[in-house]
Design a protein around this motif. Structure first.
Motif, PDB file in Angstrom:
ATOM      1  N   ASP A 399       0.866  -1.181   0.000  1.00 19.70           N
ATOM      2  CA  ASP A 399       0.000   0.000   0.000  1.00 19.70           C
ATOM      3  C   ASP A 399       0.906   1.235   0.000  1.00 19.70           C
ATOM      4  O   ASP A 399       1.696   1.429   0.921  1.00 19.70           O
ATOM      5  CB  ASP A 399      -0.887  -0.016   1.246  1.00 19.70           C
ATOM      6  CG  ASP A 399      -1.889   1.128   1.293  1.00 19.70           C
ATOM      7  OD1 ASP A 399      -1.642   2.189   0.672  1.00 19.70           O
ATOM      8  OD2 ASP A 399      -2.922   0.974   1.969  1.00 19.70           O
ATOM      9  N   ASN A 453       4.112 -12.585   5.021  1.00 22.02           N
ATOM     10  CA  ASN A 453       2.867 -11.856   4.747  1.00 22.02           C
ATOM     11  C   ASN A 453       1.765 -12.426   5.629  1.00 22.02           C
ATOM     12  O   ASN A 453       0.797 -13.025   5.164  1.00 22.02           O
ATOM     13  CB  ASN A 453       2.490 -11.912   3.266  1.00 22.02           C
ATOM     14  CG  ASN A 453       2.340 -13.330   2.733  1.00 22.02           C
ATOM     15  OD1 ASN A 453       3.012 -14.237   3.187  1.00 22.02           O
ATOM     16  ND2 ASN A 453       1.468 -13.496   1.757  1.00 22.02           N
ATOM     17  N   ASP A 467      -4.566  -3.578   4.718  1.00 19.59           N
ATOM     18  CA  ASP A 467      -3.114  -3.723   4.782  1.00 19.59           C
ATOM     19  C   ASP A 467      -2.581  -3.002   6.007  1.00 19.59           C
ATOM     20  O   ASP A 467      -3.097  -1.938   6.404  1.00 19.59           O
ATOM     21  CB  ASP A 467      -2.473  -3.159   3.511  1.00 19.59           C
ATOM     22  CG  ASP A 467      -1.026  -3.607   3.309  1.00 19.59           C
ATOM     23  OD1 ASP A 467      -0.551  -4.463   4.081  1.00 19.59           O
ATOM     24  OD2 ASP A 467      -0.377  -3.107   2.368  1.00 19.59           O
ATOM     25  N   GLY A 482       1.142  -7.121   0.063  1.00 14.75           N
ATOM     26  CA  GLY A 482       1.023  -6.387   1.309  1.00 14.75           C
ATOM     27  C   GLY A 482       2.304  -5.642   1.629  1.00 14.75           C
ATOM     28  O   GLY A 482       3.349  -5.859   1.004  1.00 14.75           O
ATOM     29  N   THR A 483       2.223  -4.758   2.609  1.00 12.81           N
ATOM     30  CA  THR A 483       3.376  -3.971   3.033  1.00 12.81           C
ATOM     31  C   THR A 483       4.178  -4.805   4.020  1.00 12.81           C
ATOM     32  O   THR A 483       4.076  -4.647   5.241  1.00 12.81           O
ATOM     33  CB  THR A 483       2.923  -2.641   3.646  1.00 12.81           C
ATOM     34  OG1 THR A 483       1.994  -2.007   2.761  1.00 12.81           O
ATOM     35  CG2 THR A 483       4.109  -1.712   3.878  1.00 12.81           C
TER      36      THR A 483
END
Length: 581
Positions: A399, A453, A467, A482-483
């Motif tokens: 994100d 993740n 996220d 994802g971050t």
């Protein structure tokens, strides 16, 4: 002197031998129906097959091997298929990465111990590709790779779904109450509807493209779907080419140069490929004594945009990528960023191989002037007080609002501890929380699993938050998103700063600045480190380890060194082992 002896080939030490040894070597081979003419000095080509029904992605490789054999016979060689350890990502526990180096060792020792002049490596699933390349590179006999190819696009309720990526997305939708368990069960057969490996730009597809980008797989071969007849035509052509490699004495050491690795790094960036490629390329470079560092992955990709609009970062799948022109188009589009003079297993330069590449769908593969994502959107390398030796993040899968973030840590010592509470409505999280999972690195788990993740807490999903920042010394599936900050080095199990983080500590992530910092006073961290040393191995795991796990844990290097074993760096050579019956 026999024809075989005159060639100077490795196999002559077996099949051209006189007396008792030659009798044994030839006679037992003839129980398979071979006539004496196959021992006339022709090149002996091994076909290393990672086929296994426990490795669904590679379960069709026996058919691929038959096509390779046709090509070897066509070119006047003797094909001999042999099995190697197979690593099935979807079934093996605790993680296939624990066994990548073991598979590489098996490939290396099998090649050296047998009468092989060259080898065709059949791979597909995530770790089978780097393991086979590592083993073959160490022995350095003429070798090329044929990957098994991706599955056809998944089709679910009128839309394409991608292997792996759909698992994460659909399971999160079920946790959020948007899908039922029956819906998820229906999607199972819709996602995996043909032979082949994952058709997203996950680790399997990434490493297939990396093998092609390195020059170790024939140009255009990575993206052909597993069930496409052209996959088998490629395999047959590869069998023919393997004989030519022996005739030309073209070995991996001539292909796997510094320039080849730089090409592969840029290819990975242009594809928005898996972060796992970083650790595998570092390990492979160590096998051929090519100097490669984690920092190279950031420096070499500063000007490389993401050209391929591929899941998990984008919309399309490998079937679409192949129809659009595949990797040759991407490499040609990169222009001067690619070392066109680098040699490939065809004996031609990569520049010559991609010169005529043409794109047939600019939605799938963009241009340098109109890319899918701008430069810097691939894998970024971070440094800072939390990762002195580096960490990575896949920018294209994160994100963008979280790429600069400051939040309080919520710390878990084991992934199992986090999974046990992730759906707890009382879990103390908010959108700013930084989830930290440790003891999941090469030594700590052991094996360096794909748990980086971790799922977003259910309470946040229900609130519409998709996220959050997640940090670990683990890896992430190439199909994931994802971050997620990954591969934190040194890992917590060897006393890295990640081991010192406590719930409530402030962590600052700044991807544009390539920083990851633990905002805690140095004196406090020193006191925590002393406490950790005094506690020792509180889990008592060392005494329970045995066999391969014990050997692995004692010798595995850190993520920034490719997580190879310290005694496997550098080549071993193809010297024929001494033996007399």
């Amino acid at each position: 002197m026999s024809n075989h002896e005159a060639t100077g080939r490795r196999s002559a030490a077996w099949f051209a031998a006189e007396g008792r040894n030659g009798f044994i070597h030839r006679s037992w081979m003839r129980n398979q129906g071979f006539g004496p003419e196959v021992f006339d000095g022709r090149p002996v080509i091994g076909i290393g097959n990672s086929w296994s029904e426990l490795t669904p992605c590679n379960a069709h490789l026996r058919d691929v091997a038959e096509a390779v054999k046709r090509g070897v016979w066509e070119a006047g060689g003797l094909p001999l298929e042999f099995p190697v350890m197979s690593l099935g990502e979807t079934l093996m526990r605790p993680t296939t990465m624990l066994f990548r180096n073991l598979m590489a060792m098996e490939v290396e020792e099998t090649l050296r111990a047998n009468p092989l002049d060259g080898v065709v490596l059949l791979s597909g699933c995530d770790k089978t590709t780097p393991a086979m390349l590592m083993g073959a590179a160490s022995v350095d006999i003429p070798a090329l790779m044929v990957t098994g190819g991706p599955m056809l696009n998944g089709k679910f309720r009128g839309r394409d779904i991608g292997s792996g990526t759909a698992v994460w997305k659909l399971s999160e939708e079920m946790r959020a109450g948007k899908l039922t368990a029956a819906d998820l069960r229906e999607a199972e057969g819709c996602m995996s509807r043909s032979r082949g490996h994952c058709m997203t730009m996950g680790t399997a597809s990434t490493m297939a493209c990396i093998a092609e980008g390195l020059g170790m797989q024939m140009s255009g071969g990575a993206a052909i779907p597993a069930v496409d007849a052209r996959r088998y035509a490629l395999a047959q052509a590869s069998g023919r080419q393997a004989v030519q490699l022996v005739e030309q004495d073209l070995r991996p050491s001539r292909v796997l140069t510094r320039e080849a690795f730089e090409n592969a790094i840029r290819v990975n960036a242009a594809l928005g490929g898996s972060t796992n490629a970083v650790v595998h390329l570092l390990a492979l470079a160590g096998r051929v004594d090519v100097p490669l560092q984690l920092a190279d992955f950031d420096r070499l990709t500063a000007e490389v945009p993401v050209l391929a609009d591929m899941m998990p970062s984008g919309r399309f799948l490998m079937e679409d990528f192949y129809y659009a022109g595949g990797l040759p188009v991407v490499m040609r589009e990169l222009g001067e960023l690619i070392h066109g003079e680098a040699i490939t297993v065809t004996g031609r330069s990569i520049g010559a191989e991609i010169a005529d590449a043409e794109c047939y769908n600019r939605e799938v593969i963009g241009t340098m002037s109109e890319p899918f994502m701008p430069p810097g959107a691939g894998t970024a390398v971070l440094h800072g007080t939390l990762c002195p030796d580096g960490a990575v993040i896949k920018v294209s899968a994160a994100d963008e609002n979280l790429l600069r973030h400051r939040g309080k840590a919520l710390v878990f010592d084991r992934i199992e501890d986090y999974n046990a509470v992730v759906d707890d409505p009382g879990l103390p999280v908010d959108p700013s929380t930084v989830i930290v999972v440790r003891n999941a690195g090469p030594k700590g788990y052991p094996g360096f699993p794909e748990v980086g993740n971790v799922p977003v807490p259910k309470s946040l999903l229900e609130a519409g938050v998709e996220d959050v920042v997640r940090i670990s010394d683990a890896r992430m599936s190439g199909t994931g998103y994802g971050t997620c900050v990954l591969h934190v080095a040194p890992e917590s199990a060897v006393g890295g700063p990640l081991a010192l983080v406590r719930t409530g500590d402030v962590i600052e992530l700044d991807v544009p600045a390539r920083r990851l910092d633990l905002c805690v006073d140095e004196g406090e961290l020193a006191a925590r480190a002393e406490e950790l040393r005094a506690a020792g191995d509180s889990a008592g795991t060392e005494g329970r380890r045995r066999g391969w796990e014990k050997l692995y844990t004692e010798h595995v290097m850190q993520a920034d060194r490719g997580a190879d074993l310290d005694f496997l760096t550098g080549g071993s050579g193809d010297q024929v082992p001494r033996h007399s019956h």
